[in-house]
Design an enzyme around this catalytic site. Structure first.
Site, PDB file in Angstrom:
ATOM      1  N   CYS A  57     -13.655  40.627  -4.066  1.00 12.45           N
ATOM      2  CA  CYS A  57     -14.474  39.287  -4.481  1.00 12.45           C
ATOM      3  C   CYS A  57     -15.648  39.539  -5.545  1.00 12.45           C
ATOM      4  O   CYS A  57     -15.602  38.277  -6.122  1.00 12.45           O
ATOM      5  CB  CYS A  57     -15.122  38.617  -2.974  1.00 12.45           C
ATOM      6  SG  CYS A  57     -16.253  39.932  -2.097  1.00 12.45           S
ATOM      7  N   ASP A 229     -16.245  29.911  -5.015  1.00 13.00           N
ATOM      8  CA  ASP A 229     -16.038  30.875  -3.862  1.00 13.00           C
ATOM      9  C   ASP A 229     -14.588  31.334  -4.354  1.00 13.00           C
ATOM     10  O   ASP A 229     -13.537  30.870  -4.240  1.00 13.00           O
ATOM     11  CB  ASP A 229     -15.987  30.243  -2.473  1.00 13.00           C
ATOM     12  CG  ASP A 229     -15.689  30.892  -1.380  1.00 13.00           C
ATOM     13  OD1 ASP A 229     -15.505  32.563  -1.865  1.00 13.00           O
ATOM     14  OD2 ASP A 229     -15.687  30.601  -0.127  1.00 13.00           O
ATOM     15  N   HIS A 231     -12.990  33.609  -2.181  1.00 14.04           N
ATOM     16  CA  HIS A 231     -12.218  34.029  -0.984  1.00 14.04           C
ATOM     17  C   HIS A 231     -11.112  32.908  -0.709  1.00 14.04           C
ATOM     18  O   HIS A 231     -10.891  32.643   0.516  1.00 14.04           O
ATOM     19  CB  HIS A 231     -13.272  34.142   0.241  1.00 14.04           C
ATOM     20  CG  HIS A 231     -14.227  35.084  -0.170  1.00 14.04           C
ATOM     21  ND1 HIS A 231     -15.425  34.720  -0.580  1.00 14.04           N
ATOM     22  CD2 HIS A 231     -14.331  36.378   0.254  1.00 14.04           C
ATOM     23  CE1 HIS A 231     -16.166  35.694  -0.784  1.00 14.04           C
ATOM     24  NE2 HIS A 231     -15.404  36.901  -0.226  1.00 14.04           N
TER      25      HIS A 231
END
Length: 351
Positions: A57, A229, A231
């Site tokens: 990430c 983000d 993810h």
């Protein structure tokens, strides 16, 4: 945290009043390149990793930050997502290709020079150093990447490295400033200076996150930080199966952003600023002194000249990446990394 339908939201020096400016705000967000977890890419050299889910990430976040910097460098802050060859060339450098300049494979490999094995988490400092290393192999880009260390910014040294060695002319600068805002949680005294950074016109975001999750921060609403983000796991686009002259880029843009409450922010974060000209840099230094590095809530120390105890700067050109990244990884996989409870946000020394 859901974004409020009403009120002001700040995105890298742009202020939007919702709901009146919602479409302009969403077009702005959508114009950032969004890099997320991918699966089924070519294995990272010396390992069996074909996905970065669960460990990549922060690598994806530094890709987002650096790609936005390159778009700012090639166009301007006002650029909005549309196809053109120059934009396509920037995206090409970030595809999951072992030969890509800023691919997940190359960033992971560069991290090995900082002692990070492939499949382990990067903190903001390691991510910043990896991009600095990779930028050394793209000199024709005419972009200088500098990383401030130990919470001390020496203007004299930054100007030295941002000046062309032969002509003395200014080289556009990406300035990365890793910080530690507390021991296990962020000290509230730093909230307003961090928010003020996103108001500055030279800001290109920040990488950080919360424990076990890294995000690319691009602004704030109230006391919550706005982020993209990484993810989300998507299928990797193989360079061998797509038209590289017109990359199908829909999966590299999103209008979905989230907000992180300040109390959930991990204390390790790296701020980033882009200065196209020397005047831009001088303006940035003035703004940092006025709002960011003064008083008891100062984020870091600044000095015009190098203290006498510091070693004068030297240029260290690189000709290749280190070859010591081919460790053994039979006992590791992305599932193991995803289940680990260790984040890898490194503590940045203030000594």
């Amino acid at each position: 945290v859901v974004i409020s339908r009403d009120g002001v939201i700040e995105v890298l020096g742009r202020s939007y009043s919702l709901p009146e400016d919602r479409e302009a705000y969403e077009e702005d967000v959508e114009s950032f390149l969004w890099f997320s977890y991918r699966r089924n890419f070519r294995a990272i050299g010396g390992t069996q990793f074909t996905s970065d889910r669960g460990w990549g990430c922060m690598l994806r976040c530094i890709q987002m930050l650096y790609s936005h910097t390159l778009i700012r460098h090639a166009f301007s802050r006002d650029w909005r997502w549309k196809f053109c060859p120059k934009y396509n060339a920037i995206l090409r450098d970030f595809l999951d290709d072992p030969n890509g300049l800023y691919s997940i494979q190359q960033i992971a490999k560069a991290g090995c020079s900082a002692g990070k094995d492939v499949g382990t988490w990067f903190g903001p400092n390691t991510a910043a150093q990896s991009i600095r290393v990779l930028s050394e192999f793209h000199k024709d880009l005419n972009l200088n990447v500098q990383v401030v260390m130990d919470n001390f910014m020496c203007i004299e040294d930054i100007v030295f490295f941002s000046s062309n060695e032969d002509t003395g002319e200014w080289v556009p600068l990406l300035l990365l400033i890793p910080l530690r805002l507390g021991l296990s949680e962020c000290n509230n005294i730093y909230m307003e200076p961090i928010k003020a950074c996103f108001d500055l016109p030279h800001n290109v975001g920040a990488v950080g996150g919360r424990p076990n999750s890294a995000f690319y921060f691009i602004g704030y609403q109230g006391d919550r930080l706005l982020y993209l983000d990484p993810h989300v796991t998507q299928e990797s686009l193989s360079p061998d199966t797509i038209d590289l002259e017109r990359i199908p880029d829909e999966s590299y843009h999103t209008r979905k952003v989230d907000l992180l409450p300040w109390e959930q922010l991990d204390p390790s974060i790296a701020l980033a600023f882009y200065c196209r000209t020397r005047n831009d840099f001088d303006e940035l230094c003035g703004e940092l002194r006025a709002d960011i590095t003064s008083g008891p809530s100062s984020l870091f120390e600044m000095a015009d000249e190098r203290p006498s105890y510091m070693t004068p700067p030297r240029r260290h050109p690189l000709d290749k990446l280190p070859e010591n990244y081919t460790a053994e990884y039979e006992d590791l996989n992305t599932e193991d990394a995803a289940e680990s409870d260790s984040d890898g946000f490194e503590i940045i020394s203030n000594s």
